[in-house]
Design an enzyme around this catalytic site. Structure first.
Site, mmCIF file in Angstrom:
data_model
loop_
_atom_site.group_PDB
_atom_site.id
_atom_site.type_symbol
_atom_site.label_atom_id
_atom_site.label_comp_id
_atom_site.label_asym_id
_atom_site.label_seq_id
_atom_site.Cartn_x
_atom_site.Cartn_y
_atom_site.Cartn_z
ATOM 1 N N GLU A 144 -4.154 5.831 8.675
ATOM 2 C CA GLU A 144 -3.910 4.683 7.920
ATOM 3 C C GLU A 144 -3.252 3.744 8.967
ATOM 4 O O GLU A 144 -3.860 2.575 9.127
ATOM 5 C CB GLU A 144 -3.018 4.292 6.672
ATOM 6 C CG GLU A 144 -3.594 5.341 5.382
ATOM 7 C CD GLU A 144 -2.715 5.133 4.052
ATOM 8 O OE1 GLU A 144 -2.955 5.061 3.080
ATOM 9 O OE2 GLU A 144 -1.196 4.577 4.411
ATOM 10 N N ASP B 45 -9.121 -1.615 -6.779
ATOM 11 C CA ASP B 45 -9.574 -0.630 -5.543
ATOM 12 C C ASP B 45 -11.076 -0.680 -5.609
ATOM 13 O O ASP B 45 -11.809 0.252 -5.226
ATOM 14 C CB ASP B 45 -9.361 0.737 -5.682
ATOM 15 C CG ASP B 45 -7.695 0.968 -5.646
ATOM 16 O OD1 ASP B 45 -6.896 0.092 -5.123
ATOM 17 O OD2 ASP B 45 -7.019 1.815 -6.582
ATOM 18 N N ASN C 286 3.287 1.471 6.961
ATOM 19 C CA ASN C 286 1.868 0.430 7.572
ATOM 20 C C ASN C 286 2.465 -0.975 7.880
ATOM 21 O O ASN C 286 1.755 -1.413 9.243
ATOM 22 C CB ASN C 286 0.990 0.199 6.327
ATOM 23 C CG ASN C 286 -0.123 1.517 6.303
ATOM 24 O OD1 ASN C 286 -0.891 1.718 6.838
ATOM 25 N ND2 ASN C 286 0.427 2.251 5.058
ATOM 26 N N HIS D 201 -6.024 1.724 0.880
ATOM 27 C CA HIS D 201 -5.660 2.660 -0.379
ATOM 28 C C HIS D 201 -6.062 4.032 0.198
ATOM 29 O O HIS D 201 -7.097 4.515 1.229
ATOM 30 C CB HIS D 201 -7.125 2.404 -1.197
ATOM 31 C CG HIS D 201 -6.910 3.282 -2.660
ATOM 32 N ND1 HIS D 201 -6.088 3.267 -3.520
ATOM 33 C CD2 HIS D 201 -7.591 4.525 -2.784
ATOM 34 C CE1 HIS D 201 -6.159 4.294 -4.343
ATOM 35 N NE2 HIS D 201 -7.207 5.038 -3.998
#
Ligand code: GAR
Length: 191
Positions: A174, A145, A14, A109
């Site tokens: 993502e 979360d 990421n 997440h």
């Protein structure tokens, strides 16, 4: 230009997606620093590749979660960070960090929240037999979360999937939604 810090514990794919979005001009931002907590994490190599300073905060060297977060806040202040980007940061965060950057910490997440919170989200969705899962970008809150959702992408689970197939399919999404969510959120803060 929004100044970002990226916090990561693992591979850093990421981080790479965000750094590339910046290079491509899709995201008007600068990653000033990467903070990582696992000495062997591959994210360090990726930070080096992009010429981003990477600082190890090894949680084993601190006596409490709050002490770790204090050390992190110190670095974030030093680098004049506007937005904190959690990208696979596998540590529970305390009030210390959240109070220092209220509404300024984003997390990704690997599930469609509020389903499958916690650290085994992909495996749990896979084992549960859900046919659609995905990923979620949200504002970090003290409860794990659970913060306000900014962006989601849905990902099908196919009958032939292995866990690794599914993991890869989620990560593809993502890498699309995280840079986009950061860009939109950063934009909304300057208005
Ligand atoms: C990502 O899939 C992210 O959603 C997940 O860790 C991975 C990090 O990958 N985060 C969590 O599970 C948070 N509980 P990366 O290091 O390659 O970016």
């Amino acid at each position: 230009v929004t100044t970002l810090a990226v916090l990561a514990s693992g591979s850093g794919s990421n981080l790479e997606a965000i750094a590339k979005a910046i290079e491509n001009g899709q995201l008007l931002a600068k990653i000033a620093v990467v903070i990582y907590n696992e000495p062997e994490a591959y994210v360090k190599q990726r930070a080096d590749k992009f010429g981003i300073p990477a600082i190890l905060i090894n949680h084993r060297d601190y006596k409490s979660r709050a002490a770790i977060d204090l050390a992190i806040v110190d670095i974030l202040k030093q680098y004049h960070i506007d937005l904190v980007i959690m990208a696979g940061w596998m540590r529970i965060v305390t009030q210390v960090l959240i109070d220092a950057f209220p509404e300024r910490i984003l997390n990704i997440h690997p599930s469609l929240l509020p389903s499958f919170k916690g650290i085994h989200a992909i495996e749990q969705a896979f084992n549960y037999g859900v046919k659609i899962t995905g990923c979620t970008v949200h504002i970090l809150s003290l409860e794990v979360d659970s913060g306000k959702i900014l962006k989601q992408a849905a990902v099908p689970i196919l009958a032939s999937d292995t866990l690794v197939d599914l993991q890869k399919r989620i990560q593809v999404q993502e890498h699309i939604i995280y840079p986009a969510a950061i860009a939109e959120y950063a934009q909304s803060l300057t208005k």
